[in-house]
Motif scaffolding. Sequence first.
Motif: not given
Length: 60
Positions: A1-20
């Motif tokens: 939900m956080t990632k979706r919120y950031l995308k919908e509000h055009n907030i740039n972010f860098e994602e790091h997947n802890i599983n990968q």
Amino acid sequence: MTKRYLKEHNINFEEHNINQEPKYLDMLKEQGFQSVPVVMPENSDPIVGFRPDSLKELAN
């Protein structure tokens, strides 16, 4: 939900997947975090979990 919120509000972010990328899990643990997601804005305190009230401030 956080990632979706950031995308919908055009907030740039860098994602790091802890599983990968387990090194990021270790980093979060070292800093005392016990849950994800963790959003680390440059100019404010980290946001842990889905916190639309705090994320809203990043959109301004």
